[in-house]
Design a protein around this motif. Structure first.
Motif, PDB file in Angstrom:
ATOM      1  N   PRO A 338       0.030  -2.365   1.801  1.00 52.54           N
ATOM      2  CA  PRO A 338      -0.330  -1.760   3.099  1.00 52.54           C
ATOM      3  C   PRO A 338       0.620  -2.172   4.226  1.00 52.54           C
ATOM      4  O   PRO A 338       0.901  -1.372   5.125  1.00 52.54           O
ATOM      5  CB  PRO A 338      -1.744  -2.283   3.350  1.00 52.54           C
ATOM      6  N   GLN A 339       1.134  -3.408   4.169  1.00 48.00           N
ATOM      7  CA  GLN A 339       2.083  -3.851   5.195  1.00 48.00           C
ATOM      8  C   GLN A 339       3.361  -3.035   5.137  1.00 48.00           C
ATOM      9  O   GLN A 339       3.903  -2.620   6.169  1.00 48.00           O
ATOM     10  CB  GLN A 339       2.392  -5.336   5.003  1.00 48.00           C
ATOM     11  N   MET A 340       3.863  -2.771   3.919  1.00 52.25           N
ATOM     12  CA  MET A 340       5.071  -1.960   3.785  1.00 52.25           C
ATOM     13  C   MET A 340       4.840  -0.536   4.287  1.00 52.25           C
ATOM     14  O   MET A 340       5.718   0.071   4.913  1.00 52.25           O
ATOM     15  CB  MET A 340       5.546  -1.946   2.330  1.00 52.25           C
ATOM     16  N   ILE A 341       3.664   0.016   4.013  1.00 53.99           N
ATOM     17  CA  ILE A 341       3.346   1.363   4.510  1.00 53.99           C
ATOM     18  C   ILE A 341       3.360   1.379   6.035  1.00 53.99           C
ATOM     19  O   ILE A 341       3.912   2.300   6.662  1.00 53.99           O
ATOM     20  CB  ILE A 341       1.984   1.826   3.957  1.00 53.99           C
ATOM     21  N   ASN A 342       2.795   0.368   6.644  1.00 51.34           N
ATOM     22  CA  ASN A 342       2.793   0.293   8.109  1.00 51.34           C
ATOM     23  C   ASN A 342       4.207   0.124   8.661  1.00 51.34           C
ATOM     24  O   ASN A 342       4.552   0.708   9.693  1.00 51.34           O
ATOM     25  CB  ASN A 342       1.885  -0.842   8.582  1.00 51.34           C
ATOM     26  N   TRP A 343       5.034  -0.672   7.983  1.00 47.85           N
ATOM     27  CA  TRP A 343       6.430  -0.792   8.413  1.00 47.85           C
ATOM     28  C   TRP A 343       7.110   0.571   8.376  1.00 47.85           C
ATOM     29  O   TRP A 343       7.838   0.938   9.298  1.00 47.85           O
ATOM     30  CB  TRP A 343       7.193  -1.749   7.492  1.00 47.85           C
ATOM     31  N   TYR A 344       6.881   1.309   7.304  1.00 48.32           N
ATOM     32  CA  TYR A 344       7.487   2.632   7.188  1.00 48.32           C
ATOM     33  C   TYR A 344       7.020   3.531   8.340  1.00 48.32           C
ATOM     34  O   TYR A 344       7.840   4.218   8.971  1.00 48.32           O
ATOM     35  CB  TYR A 344       7.118   3.272   5.851  1.00 48.32           C
TER      36      TYR A 344
END
Length: 382
Positions: A338-344
């Protein structure tokens, strides 16, 4: 049994992989599994190795052929086992690796170092798929990384599932995030979690495939002072620059040694964080040498099983360097994905620049493009 289709890996012939998209059947989920309908499956080099090596090859403890691989899946839950609590039918999920939840590392460290990692992710289930209606006696191995996502419908372990229902807005967006569960989290997590990189760090990444380029993006995100991409393919070096590399080094064009070049770029110190994503022993040996005193050398690439390093103990000791291995980036997928999705979504982690979509019927072309370097991260669409 329910009918579905999958890319089934059969015995290699004269060293050449034999992958066939064919109808198979899938059974009911056990109590800790869910049936997931795939929308997309990323292809990873681990799939290529485990789908080409002959049965009994050291380092490939996978079920005997035929087997279904795939470990970067994205899809929707269609049914759940009676003890599954993480998801319900209809949930969107990204699939990652399986882990036991009970060993010391699962409870106090990172589940990528689970004591049962090999058993749960490689050995899997020799009869995960009961075959097809035409050949019900032909059992097919699966549960690769707890998922075997090269099947349109698969039985996924609960620990392999990351619920993203409230983070994705469409089937297309879910498909784009399919590789987050392995290669991309491995590269990024190595920088942000294992290395704990910060703006004072000078990062060097050897090998600019999907894993290495994810490490480049993560180093840029962390604001590292130097972000150095090392490869021999000009297109990958160019992409690394667009993703945040401050310097790139083409190993085919060096006038000095690689060690001298990295020290020159870093003002003499060497890199404080060095990541190898190649598994090539001469490059790893040089990486250890050009890593700065008190720096970290982190191994990601899969080297030959009998490979070894030469380290002079006392000279190495006085440098204070650390030699580390990275499994899945040292992350907990349920938090990190989920953190990577938010970064994207905040324009800090452009994973879309790494991927190319292929209809599942073009899986052989996708594999060729990956091996030829035409595509960094192919994603098959079901």
């Amino acid at each position: 049994m329910s009918p579905t289709q999958a890319i089934v890996c059969h015995d290699p012939v004269e060293g050449k992989r034999q992958w066939i998209l064919e109808p198979i059947s899938i059974g009911e989920p056990n109590e800790y599994e869910a049936i997931v309908e795939m929308v997309a499956s990323g292809i990873c080099h681990t799939d290529l190795g485990c789908g080409t090596a002959p049965d009994g090859t050291p380092g490939f403890p996978v079920p005997k052929y035929p087997r279904v691989l795939g470990h970067e899946g994205a899809g929707y839950v269609r049914a759940v086992g009676k003890k599954v609590t993480k998801v319900v039918p209809g949930d969107a999920v990204l699939l990652s690796f399986a882990f036991c939840t009970r060993c010391h590392n699962c409870q106090y460290g990172a589940p990528g170092y689970c004591a049962k990692f090999t058993e749960l992710n490689f050995v899997g289930n020799a009869a995960a798929f009961p075959g097809s209606k035409a050949e019900p006696e032909k059992q097919i191995g699966g549960s690769f990384f707890g998922q075997s996502s090269f099947s349109q419908h698969t039985r996924a372990q609960e620990t392999s599932m990351v619920k993203v229902t409230h983070l994705v807005n469409s089937r297309e967006e879910l498909s784009m995030f399919a590789p987050l569960g392995c290669g991309i989290q491995t590269g990024a997590g190595t920088i942000t979690e294992l290395a704990q990189a910060n703006p004072n760090d000078k990062v060097a990444v050897i090998g600019l495939g999907g894993v290495g380029l994810s490490a480049i993006m993560a180093a840029k995100l962390r604001g590292c002072r130097n972000v150095i991409g090392i490869d021999r393919v000009p297109s990958r070096l160019k992409l690394a620059k667009s993703l945040g590399a401050t310097h790139v080094v083409n190993t085919t064009e060096l006038t000095d040694s690689l060690v001298e070049e990295i020290r020159k770029i870093t003002g003499g110190s060497g890199s404080t964080v060095t990541v190898d994503a190649t598994g090539v022993m001469p490059l790893i040996q040089q990486g250890i040498e050009f890593t700065a005193n008190q720096g970290k050398m982190i191994l990601l690439g899969v080297a030959p099983m009998d490979a070894g390093l030469e380290v002079q103990v006392v000279p190495y000791m006085v440098t204070g360097k650390q030699l580390m291995g990275s499994m899945e980036g040292g992350v907990y997928p349920e938090n990190y994905i989920p953190q990577m999705i938010n970064w994207y979504k905040n324009a800090k982690f452009p994973v879309d620049k790494l991927i190319k979509f292929y209809p599942v019927k073009d899986y052989l072309k996708a594999v060729r493009d990956m091996e030829d370097g035409v595509t960094i991260k192919p994603i098959l669409l079901w």
